[in-house]
Design an enzyme around this catalytic site. Structure first.
Site, short mmCIF file in Angstrom:
data_model
loop_
_atom_site.label_atom_id
_atom_site.label_comp_id
_atom_site.label_asym_id
_atom_site.label_seq_id
_atom_site.Cartn_x
_atom_site.Cartn_y
_atom_site.Cartn_z
N GLU A 2 30.24 -20.76 82.34
CA GLU A 2 29.07 -21.62 82.57
C GLU A 2 28.51 -22.02 81.22
O GLU A 2 28.45 -21.21 80.30
CB GLU A 2 28.01 -20.86 83.37
CG GLU A 2 26.68 -21.59 83.53
CD GLU A 2 25.67 -20.78 84.33
OE1 GLU A 2 26.08 -19.99 85.20
OE2 GLU A 2 24.45 -20.92 84.08
N GLU B 101 17.85 -25.17 80.08
CA GLU B 101 17.12 -24.47 81.14
C GLU B 101 15.68 -24.31 80.70
O GLU B 101 15.38 -24.14 79.51
CB GLU B 101 17.73 -23.10 81.44
CG GLU B 101 18.98 -23.16 82.29
CD GLU B 101 19.39 -21.78 82.77
OE1 GLU B 101 19.13 -21.44 83.94
OE2 GLU B 101 20.00 -21.05 81.96
#
Length: 278
Positions: A153, A158
């Site tokens: 990932e 974020e």
């Protein structure tokens, strides 16, 4: 037959086996650059639903492995294009088994990439309980247990609403992931994340993954010589994901403020520049 003397043997060795290659014959490391023109992009110029030729939806209300509180839908109220932007909206409303709805757009099967520079210009939601992300997952299951985190990932951006002025960039693999407290990443303070657009970038080569915001690199994960797939699964195609989660193990650490909804992430463009090897 006359045998060579010791001095003659030394001369022969010097002229043959001990000779060194000239500098121009030495192997060179490749130099990586990125094309100046995108090979895949969405400028979000057509109002209405997101371009179905470029985006699909992940759907569901099962918590997504993080105890998230939203139901991801394909409703235009949760994801639409207007005024030149993709708008993903998290809404406080009963939806599926949850009390919030949102959207999670994916390019899998329509935009899958092995290396490149990924640029996304976006304005983030604001408020306690929001958890927007711009990230990438492997498009196939080539390694290990055929799922997360074995196939990797890459988190380009974020953000958690309880820590308003900070963005995070991370990678996750079998060897390095938050579930075993070994993930690799960093964060940086950026003012005006929810008031202004900022450019979130990932530069991915066979040797490194670098995360930037507004052109400033703040995290690089380099491939080391000893790494195998548990440390470096980043040699297979990945796809893009754009979403807003609500609550969850990270986003909900300090609860959810229901008074802030609806909240939206606006995306001005997504551009992918292919890798060029010199």
């Amino acid at each position: 037959m006359l045998l060579p003397t010791l001095p003659e043997i030394a001369v022969l060795l010097a002229l043959s086996g001990c000779a060194q290659p000239s500098p121009d014959k030495l192997p060179t490391q490749p130099t990586y650059e990125f094309a100046s023109t995108p090979s895949w992009q969405d400028e979000f110029t057509t109002p209405g639903e997101p371009d179905p030729a470029k985006w699909s939806y992940n759907l569901g209300d099962h918590g997504w492995g993080n105890n998230e509180l939203e139901n991801y839908t394909d409703k235009i109220g949760n994801a639409r294009v207007e005024d030149g932007n993709l708008v993903i909206t998290a809404i406080k409303e009963p939806s599926g088994k949850q009390q919030y709805s949102s959207a999670r757009l994916v390019s899998k099967g329509k935009g899958d990439f092995l290396y490149g520079k990924f640029e996304i210009r976006a304005k983030l939601p604001k408020g306690r309980g929001t958890w927007p992300a711009i990230w990438m997952l492997a498009s196939g299951n080539d390694y290990g247990n055929k799922g997360w985190p074995d196939n990797g990932e890459i988190d380009i951006m974020e953000h958690v609403g309880f820590d308003q002025d900070r963005v995070h960039g991370n990678i996750h693999t079998k060897a390095f992931n938050h579930a075993i407290k070994t993930n690799k990443g960093s964060n940086v303070v950026v003012q005006g994340l929810s008031e202004d657009f900022h450019v979130y970038t990932c530069e991915w080569t066979p040797d490194a993954v670098t995360i930037l915001v507004d052109g400033n690199a703040y995290f690089t994960f380099k491939k080391e010589a000893a790494y195998q797939w548990p440390e470096w699964p980043f040699d297979k195609p990945f796809h893009l994901i754009l979403n807003i989660a609500v609550g969850g193990n990270w986003g909900g650490q300090k609860g959810v403020d229901d008074s802030i909804f609806p909240q939206k992430m606006e995306v001005d463009y997504v551009r992918v520049y292919p890798l060029v090897t010199k």
